[in-house]
Motif scaffolding. Structure first.
Motif, short mmCIF file in Angstrom:
data_model
loop_
_atom_site.label_atom_id
_atom_site.label_comp_id
_atom_site.label_asym_id
_atom_site.label_seq_id
_atom_site.Cartn_x
_atom_site.Cartn_y
_atom_site.Cartn_z
N VAL A 151 34.88 42.15 65.67
CA VAL A 151 33.89 42.40 64.62
C VAL A 151 34.18 43.78 64.05
O VAL A 151 34.55 44.70 64.79
CB VAL A 151 32.45 42.36 65.20
CG1 VAL A 151 31.42 42.70 64.14
CG2 VAL A 151 32.16 41.00 65.81
N ASP A 188 29.63 46.20 60.58
CA ASP A 188 28.72 45.10 60.90
C ASP A 188 28.31 45.09 62.37
O ASP A 188 27.31 44.48 62.73
CB ASP A 188 29.33 43.76 60.51
CG ASP A 188 29.43 43.59 59.00
OD1 ASP A 188 28.65 44.24 58.27
OD2 ASP A 188 30.30 42.83 58.55
N GLU A 201 20.96 41.90 63.53
CA GLU A 201 20.63 40.52 63.92
C GLU A 201 21.62 39.52 63.32
O GLU A 201 22.05 38.58 64.00
CB GLU A 201 19.20 40.16 63.50
CG GLU A 201 18.80 38.77 63.92
CD GLU A 201 17.36 38.44 63.59
OE1 GLU A 201 16.95 37.31 63.86
OE2 GLU A 201 16.65 39.30 63.05
N GLU A 202 22.00 39.69 62.06
CA GLU A 202 22.91 38.77 61.41
C GLU A 202 24.25 38.71 62.16
O GLU A 202 24.82 37.63 62.35
CB GLU A 202 23.15 39.21 59.95
CG GLU A 202 24.04 38.27 59.17
CD GLU A 202 24.16 38.71 57.73
OE1 GLU A 202 25.30 38.72 57.23
OE2 GLU A 202 23.14 39.05 57.11
N THR A 203 24.74 39.86 62.62
CA THR A 203 26.00 39.90 63.36
C THR A 203 25.82 39.24 64.71
O THR A 203 26.69 38.48 65.16
CB THR A 203 26.47 41.36 63.52
OG1 THR A 203 26.63 41.94 62.21
CG2 THR A 203 27.78 41.43 64.26
N ARG A 204 24.69 39.51 65.38
CA ARG A 204 24.45 38.88 66.69
C ARG A 204 24.44 37.37 66.57
O ARG A 204 25.01 36.66 67.41
CB ARG A 204 23.14 39.38 67.30
CG ARG A 204 23.27 40.74 67.95
CD ARG A 204 22.02 41.14 68.67
NE ARG A 204 21.14 41.74 67.68
CZ ARG A 204 19.83 41.79 67.76
NH1 ARG A 204 19.20 41.28 68.78
NH2 ARG A 204 19.13 42.36 66.83
N LEU A 205 23.80 36.86 65.54
CA LEU A 205 23.73 35.42 65.33
C LEU A 205 25.11 34.84 65.08
O LEU A 205 25.44 33.79 65.62
CB LEU A 205 22.78 35.09 64.18
CG LEU A 205 21.30 35.36 64.42
CD1 LEU A 205 20.49 35.15 63.14
CD2 LEU A 205 20.77 34.46 65.54
N SER A 206 25.92 35.54 64.27
CA SER A 206 27.25 35.02 63.97
C SER A 206 28.15 35.03 65.20
O SER A 206 29.11 34.25 65.29
CB SER A 206 27.90 35.82 62.84
OG SER A 206 28.27 37.11 63.26
N MET A 207 27.85 35.92 66.17
CA MET A 207 28.63 36.00 67.39
C MET A 207 28.06 35.13 68.50
O MET A 207 28.62 35.06 69.58
CB MET A 207 28.73 37.46 67.86
CG MET A 207 29.49 38.35 66.89
SD MET A 207 29.58 40.04 67.45
CE MET A 207 30.70 39.85 68.84
N GLY A 208 26.91 34.52 68.25
CA GLY A 208 26.29 33.68 69.26
C GLY A 208 25.59 34.46 70.35
O GLY A 208 25.41 33.98 71.46
#
Length: 98
Positions: free
Chosen positions: A22, A26, A90-97
């Motif tokens: 990442v 981000d 949060e957006e990055t956490r979601l994209s990383m699962g």
């Protein structure tokens, strides 16, 4: 002449932490970007104080800040506050699962 902070951010999004796939922007590692007439101060942290890629990341941050009208890029490394998973947007956490 002005310094384009959006250009710096685009460049920072091309800088990756080699241990995590990442970009550092981000990932939440960039804390602040300040400009003066011809310089940029970029305050950041690392995922760990013992990051083996710290020098490489700092060099890449410095290069990312060298946009039109910038003569000096000051990279300030801090561990206050320290990086945690909660630091990741949060957006990055979601994209990383996460």
């Amino acid at each position: 002449m002005t310094i384009n902070i959006d250009h710096i951010i685009r460049n920072l999004r091309e800088v990756f932490d080699p241990e995590i796939s990442v970009n550092i922007y981000d990932l939440g590692l960039i804390y602040n970007i300040e400009t003066t007439e011809d310089s940029v101060d970029i305050t950041h942290t690392l995922t760990s104080a013992f990051c083996p890629f710290a020098d490489e990341i700092v060099d890449n941050i410095r290069n990312a800040g060298m946009v039109d009208n910038v003569n000096v890029v000051n990279v300030i490394t801090t561990f206050d506050p320290p990086f945690t998973v909660d630091s990741v947007p949060e957006e990055t956490r979601l994209s990383m699962g996460w």
